[in-house]
Each structure stands twice: as C-alpha cells, then as structure tokens.
Enzyme design. Structure first.
Site, PDB file in Angstrom:
ATOM      1  N   ASP A  36       0.810  -1.210   0.000  1.00  0.00           N
ATOM      2  CA  ASP A  36       0.000   0.000   0.000  1.00  0.00           C
ATOM      3  C   ASP A  36       0.840   1.256   0.000  1.00  0.00           C
ATOM      4  OD1 ASP A  36      -2.544  -0.796   0.092  1.00  0.00           O
ATOM      5  OD2 ASP A  36      -2.956  -0.007   2.100  1.00  0.00           O
ATOM      6  N   LYS A  58      -1.541   1.078  -7.833  1.00  0.00           N
ATOM      7  CA  LYS A  58      -1.567   1.066  -9.300  1.00  0.00           C
ATOM      8  C   LYS A  58      -2.643   0.141  -9.849  1.00  0.00           C
ATOM      9  CE  LYS A  58       2.878   2.672 -10.799  1.00  0.00           C
ATOM     10  NZ  LYS A  58       4.223   2.170 -10.450  1.00  0.00           N
ATOM     11  N   MET A 173      -8.282   9.666   8.723  1.00  0.00           N
ATOM     12  CA  MET A 173      -8.724  10.262   7.454  1.00  0.00           C
ATOM     13  C   MET A 173      -9.535  11.531   7.711  1.00  0.00           C
ATOM     14  SD  MET A 173      -9.959   6.673   5.771  1.00  0.00           S
ATOM     15  CE  MET A 173     -10.693   6.064   7.281  1.00  0.00           C
TER      16      MET A 173
HETATM   17  N1  SAH Z   1      -5.076   0.671   8.454  1.00  0.00           N
HETATM   18  C1  SAH Z   1      -4.488   1.931   8.794  1.00  0.00           C
HETATM   19  C2  SAH Z   1      -5.397   3.092   8.536  1.00  0.00           C
HETATM   20  C3  SAH Z   1      -5.603   3.368   7.087  1.00  0.00           C
HETATM   21  S1  SAH Z   1      -6.726   4.678   6.813  1.00  0.00           S
HETATM   22  C4  SAH Z   1      -4.043   1.894  10.253  1.00  0.00           C
HETATM   23  O1  SAH Z   1      -4.359   0.968  10.962  1.00  0.00           O
HETATM   24  O2  SAH Z   1      -3.338   2.809  10.669  1.00  0.00           O
HETATM   25  C5  SAH Z   1      -5.615   5.971   6.422  1.00  0.00           C
HETATM   26  C6  SAH Z   1      -5.514   6.940   7.564  1.00  0.00           C
HETATM   27  O3  SAH Z   1      -4.667   6.426   8.582  1.00  0.00           O
HETATM   28  C7  SAH Z   1      -4.890   8.268   7.209  1.00  0.00           C
HETATM   29  O4  SAH Z   1      -5.816   9.122   6.615  1.00  0.00           O
HETATM   30  C8  SAH Z   1      -4.459   8.762   8.560  1.00  0.00           C
HETATM   31  O5  SAH Z   1      -5.552   9.278   9.273  1.00  0.00           O
HETATM   32  C9  SAH Z   1      -4.039   7.484   9.230  1.00  0.00           C
HETATM   33  N2  SAH Z   1      -2.604   7.264   9.145  1.00  0.00           N
HETATM   34  C10 SAH Z   1      -1.958   6.226   8.586  1.00  0.00           C
HETATM   35  N3  SAH Z   1      -0.632   6.345   8.767  1.00  0.00           N
HETATM   36  C11 SAH Z   1      -0.439   7.479   9.458  1.00  0.00           C
HETATM   37  C12 SAH Z   1       0.713   8.147   9.988  1.00  0.00           C
HETATM   38  N4  SAH Z   1       1.946   7.667   9.817  1.00  0.00           N
HETATM   39  N5  SAH Z   1       0.534   9.294  10.663  1.00  0.00           N
HETATM   40  C13 SAH Z   1      -0.685   9.801  10.857  1.00  0.00           C
HETATM   41  N6  SAH Z   1      -1.802   9.217  10.378  1.00  0.00           N
HETATM   42  C14 SAH Z   1      -1.689   8.069   9.704  1.00  0.00           C
END
Ligand code: SAH
Length: 505
Positions: A36, A58, A173
């Site tokens: 991802d 992609k 998000m």
């Molecule tokens: N499965 C992922 C979430 C994916 S949704 C998890 O468990 O973290 C995508 C959202 O995750 C982004 O919009 C943001 O809100 C958050 N996110 C993912 N990585 C991040 C990071 N390094 N720092 C801050 N927010 C992050």
C-alpha cells in the site's frame, strides 16, 4: 491442492521497525507482495529479491473500484499456489479493508492469516507523547473515520455519545473534514476548549504535531497548510503531551545529515545519528574492491611464518586480509608465530572477531601513533607485513623502514570513487534541504570533490554545516575550499556524534 496462502500483514504506522516479527517472517517467505501507499517501502527489503512486488495503488486507479481488483489479485495469486503478503499501513482490520479482503479469500477458498500491526492512532499516541487513556483522565477511546457521511447523507456515527461520553476520540482520514467534524463535536456538547492534537506522518522523521482546541484547530491546520495523512486526537489526554513528548526532543531531531563513508562502513555511524532523530542520507564516496592482482598478498600469506609483525590499520584491511587467508585454505593458525599490531580499538575488535588477540594496540590511531609505539621496540632486521589500501599514506612503511624493519606492504584492497551520488542525496542537495555533511577521512571529501567537481561541490555545500572527524580530514576540506564547522577533540564516531549534538543544541 495448491499451497497458496495470503497473509494480511499490518506494516505499522511508518517507522519501519514497528512491524511485528511475525510480519517480517511472512515477508521473508513471500513470493508476491501487494503493498500500500502507507506501508513503508523499506519493509519490502525483507522480502526475497525474487519476490514479485505489486503496488496496490496502481491496481485500478480509484479507491473504491480498486478494491475489487485488489481482491482478485490476491485470489488469483493464492490460487497459483503463491505465498502472498498483503502489506498494509497500520493494521489491516482498522480502516484497512482487511475484512473485505478476507471475505473474498474465504469465498474463493484460499487460506489466509491475519498478522496485526501497530495502527496509526497507537503509533501517533506513543510518538507524540499522548496516552490514549489515563487513570485520572479518561477510561475509553474511540477510533472514528473522519470521512463518514461524505457520500451518504446520514452519518452512522452517534455524535452525541461520542461528544458527551468524555472519552478520547481519534479520527482517521480526518484532515479534509476537520472543520466539519470539530464543529459536530462542539454542536453535540463537547467543550470548545477540549485540547486537540493533529499528528501527521506519525512515527517517521517527518512527524509533525499541531496542538490546539476543538475551537481553533481547523484554523491552525489551515494556516500551516497541514495535509494528510494525519490522525486527530481529541480529549483532555492531549494536554499530557507537554510533559511526555520525547520524539521531537531528540538532540538531532529533524536534521538532515549526509554520511559519506563507504557503504560497508556507513551503518554504524548512520545508526547513531538516526537514534538521535536525524534523517540520514547515505552517500558512499568510497567503494572497496579487490586489488588488481592478489599475487603479492598471496606470496606474503604463504610465507606468514617468516614475519615478526603483522600490522593492520583498519577494519577493511582486517576483513580483506582474513578473507584472503581463508580463500587460500588457511586459518588463524597461520599467524601463530607472528605478533599483531592493530591500529585503534575498532580494528582490534575486528581482529578479535577472527579469534585473535592483538599484541599491540596503539592508543593514537593515526599513522604517527603507530610509528611512535614501534620506535620504542627494537625493529632492526625484523620482518613486518603491512597489508594496505592502494592509496594509503606511505608514512608507515617509510618510518618502519627507517627503524630498521624489512617491510612488505602488498595491496589488500582498493578504494575507488563511485561514479555518482545516490539520487535522493543529490536531490536533497539540489533542494538545499541538507543541514550537515560529515567527512570521516580525507578521501571522503576528496572523492566527493571528484564525483561532483570542486566548484559544484562548493556551491552545493553553501550553508551546509561541515563536520570533519579530525585535523587531517579538516586540512583536506580546507584545501578544497570548505570551511570546517565541527571537529571533535577525539577522532572517533562517538565523539563526532557528540560534537554534532552540541552544535545543533
Ligand atoms: N489501516 C491503517 C489506517 C488506514 S486509513 C491503520 O491501521 O493505521 C488511512 C488513515 O490512517 C490516514 O488518513 C491517517 O488518518 C491514518 N494514518 C496512517 N498512517 C499514518 C501516519 N503515519 N501518521 C498519521 N496518520 C496516519
């Protein structure tokens, strides 16, 4: 029956060391990795070279249509009997669509396993110093999507409970809808003075933290142009950050530092800098290669019993010498009658790795230091073997000969200048985003000048802090027109690291 299996692996929030051991095990045996946008690309290095790497971003352009196609790829590859790793940012089952992927795999009869990951809320909480729960403050936490209610008119979120419950709320998000979501919490009764933190690129060197309140965080975020990905933490726990933050406190935090050592040697220094929060750009200015011919070294190795002393002046000399010894079918016993001098404690450690205790370790690790020590011994008519780099300074052979030794100094390895800089280093220099460049030997600076051209090097290093490990390296810097800003009193990587910390304090 095929042996295909799909592992849904949580990659963690960004810092590549926050993946689980189980996740790394799965990557090591992967035939295919489907990864991802949010999964750190460095994690792909755990997969075998031969593994097929598919970037999920992609597969079929847009987010929603893409998901079916991703499911299809997982099913197909599983059906082909492949070991597939589906690598996701954070955790697969927290806003990761892992549920849908598992359903598709179950429907198709493909076995799967789920490996948890550190989800963004948890990573951000730790690295921003904001506990999500606290005995004296709150006993509950909710993970909420900031996108809910975008496409539908109705939101599934019970805003009233979320707002009045008093627990910590973490929005994923939530950057684009920040203003709307903060307003909803206030409309449903949460105090406008409730502290809020936005944490962007949590756990990575790019981590940014913005702190405000429900009332003003949207304006603050707009003012500094904060973009995704970020999580928003709402709740009284945010105020603990003032006391508990540590990540951005590290002494070299946010500094971009170039390390010019040979690739084989850079790791140790890079690790020290990274541990203090620096972003390290490796830029090898030296490649080590075999000598043009092994003839002279081989001759010496076959005649080791005839030498009184073996002098090794670097870890590279140690490794090349012992590897050659091994290639000739010999081992440490061939050195039984020979005393060994190691210049510097690091070189001595390397020699110990081969099961040998050096007899003499001059404390001063410059060539002058070893000459000093030898001048107190009687070297007349003794035979000394000094395997060296092709471009070594000739002070050791000259001085030992002056002391009456018969000296052989075959070339054990060559230092050559790589053709170009790694693209990310060149890019950072061009963008003028580099804070500091470190030179750990004369050849590192001379070779960089050879790679870039003197004039371009001076131009690119304008405004960049120059750190040199010692007087000889500094002299080489000045000869090329560079002003040296940092030179530690002791000539070691530890002292150099400390000097950098002091400079950037
Ligand atoms: N499965 C992922 C979430 C994916 S949704 C998890 O468990 O973290 C995508 C959202 O995750 C982004 O919009 C943001 O809100 C958050 N996110 C993912 N990585 C991040 C990071 N390094 N720092 C801050 N927010 C992050």
């Amino acid at each position: 029956m095929s042996n295909g299996i799909v592992y849904l692996v949580g990659a963690g929030p960004g810092d590549p060391s926050l993946i689980t051991l189980r996740g790394v095990e799965c990557l090591r045996k992967a035939d295919v990795v489907v990864y991802d946008y949010l999964a750190n690309e460095l994690l792909l290095n755990h997969a075998p070279q031969s593994a097929e790497r598919i970037y999920a971003g992609k597969i079929g352009g847009r987010h929603n249509q893409g998901q079916d196609e991703i499911n299809n790829v997982l099913v197909e590859k599983g059906r082909e009997g492949k070991v597939v790793v589906r690598l996701k940012g954070g955790d697969s089952f927290v806003f990761g669509r892992g549920g849908e992927e598992c359903e598709a795999l179950r429907d198709a009869g493909i076995p799967f396993e789920v490996v948890p990951g550190v989800t963004a809320a948890v990573g951000a909480s730790a690295y921003a110093g904001i506990p999500l729960t606290h005995r004296d403050i709150t006993a509950s936490v909710a993970f909420v999507t900031g996108q809910e209610g975008n496409e539908k008119n109705e939101s599934n979120i019970d805003w009233e409970r979320l707002s009045l419950g008093g627990g910590t709320v973490v929005f994923y998000m939530g950057v684009t809808n920040l203003r709307r979501n903060m307003a909803r919490m206030m409309e449903h009764g949460r105090s406008p003075q409730t502290p809020v933190a936005l944490i962007r690129w949590a756990t990575t060197p790019r981590q940014q933290v913005l702190v405000g309140t429900l009332a003003d965080i949207a304006n603050l975020a707009e003012e500094c142009g904060l973009k995704p990905p970020a999580v928003t933490i709402v709740g009284e726990v945010v105020s603990l950050r003032e006391k508990l933050q540590w990540f951005n406190q590290r002494t070299l935090c946010g500094k971009k530092i170039i390390v010019t050592r040979a690739a084989e040697q850079a790791g140790e220094f890079s690790d020290k800098l990274a541990a203090r929060g620096a972003t390290v750009l490796e830029c090898p200015t030296i490649s080590l290669v075999e000598p043009d011919s092994w003839q002279l070294l081989d001759l010496a190795i076959r005649d080791l019993s005839g030498y009184d002393w073996l002098v090794l002046t670097s870890g590279n000399a140690v490794r090349y010498f012992f590897n050659r010894l091994k290639s000739l079918g010999l081992d440490a016993r061939a050195l039984a009658g020979c005393r060994i001098c190691a210049v510097g404690p690091k070189t001595a450690d390397e020699i110990r790795q081969f099961g040998i205790k050096p007899d003499l370790v001059p404390r001063d690790y410059k060539a002058e230091g070893i000459v000093e020590v030898f001048s107190r011994l009687d070297l007349r008519n003794s035979r000394v073997l000094y395997p060296r780099a092709d471009k070594a300074r000739d002070i050791i052979p000259r001085e030992l000969q002056r002391l009456g030794a018969h000296l052989d100094s075959p070339v054990a390895y060559r230092n050559i200048v790589p053709e170009r800089l790694p693209p990310e280093t060149l890019f950072a220099l061009e963008k003028r985003s580099v804070d500091c460049i470190t030179f750990t030997s004369s050849s590192t600076v001379q070779n960089l000048a050879a790679m870039l051209g003197e004039e371009l090097m001076l131009d690119m290093l304008k405004g960049v802090v120059v750190a040199s490990i010692g007087p000889i390296t500094s002299k080489s810097c000045r000869e090329l027109g560079l002003k040296v800003d940092i030179e530690p009193a002791e000539h070691s990587l530890d002292a150099m690291t400390e000097a950098l910390e002091t400079h950037f304090k």
